[in-house]
Design a protein around this motif. Sequence first.
Motif, short mmCIF file in Angstrom:
data_model
loop_
_atom_site.label_atom_id
_atom_site.label_comp_id
_atom_site.label_asym_id
_atom_site.label_seq_id
_atom_site.Cartn_x
_atom_site.Cartn_y
_atom_site.Cartn_z
N ASP A 88 1.18 -1.18 -0.13
CA ASP A 88 -0.34 -0.29 0.25
C ASP A 88 0.86 1.48 0.05
N ALA A 148 0.99 3.98 -2.72
CA ALA A 148 0.48 5.36 -3.06
C ALA A 148 2.02 6.35 -3.50
N GLU A 166 2.09 9.61 -6.05
CA GLU A 166 2.64 10.62 -5.51
C GLU A 166 3.57 11.07 -6.13
#
Length: 182
Positions: free
Chosen positions: A36, A40, A44
């Motif tokens: 996860d 992420a 980003e």
Amino acid sequence: MAIAAPRLLLVLAAALAAFAGPAFAASKEKIDRRVDKALAEFREDIGGADAVLARAVGVLVFPSVKKAGIGIGGEYGEGALRVGGRTVAYYSTASASIGFQLGAQARRQIIVFLDPKALEKFRASDGWEIGVDASVAVVTLGAGGTIDTTQLNQPVVAFVFDNKGLMYNLSLEGSKISQIHR
């Protein structure tokens, strides 16, 4: 006095295990948390990542692949295959190399399956070796720090990055990926 090859490999494996620490035999919950976080950070930090992940039929994420070597090197990491945003299986990646090398490093790898047949072949394999069982295009950044989408015409593409961004000019050839049971 030279160390026998099998003994040297044991020494290297022990050094890699010590360097990798908790990456070895991580629980599925820990692997999922790390996956996860890696996804992420990918979204980003890398322009165009969302568009690539939206096209994917499967995403194999290795949040930390650790490499160490003194003449003979090795690398190892554990990760998860996500299909439809859900973890469907856990995998390890490992490879060995011989040649001038000294040191250690860690990186993240995200392998994106853009073709359902390529994903099916991967999932049906009993140990999948990059460069033997499939060709994987390692994607680099284009102008403006975004993903070079001209490389996304392959059935399987990979992104290799660290905390400084996408890494350039790497090959994953020879990496063996095997399912692990957690």
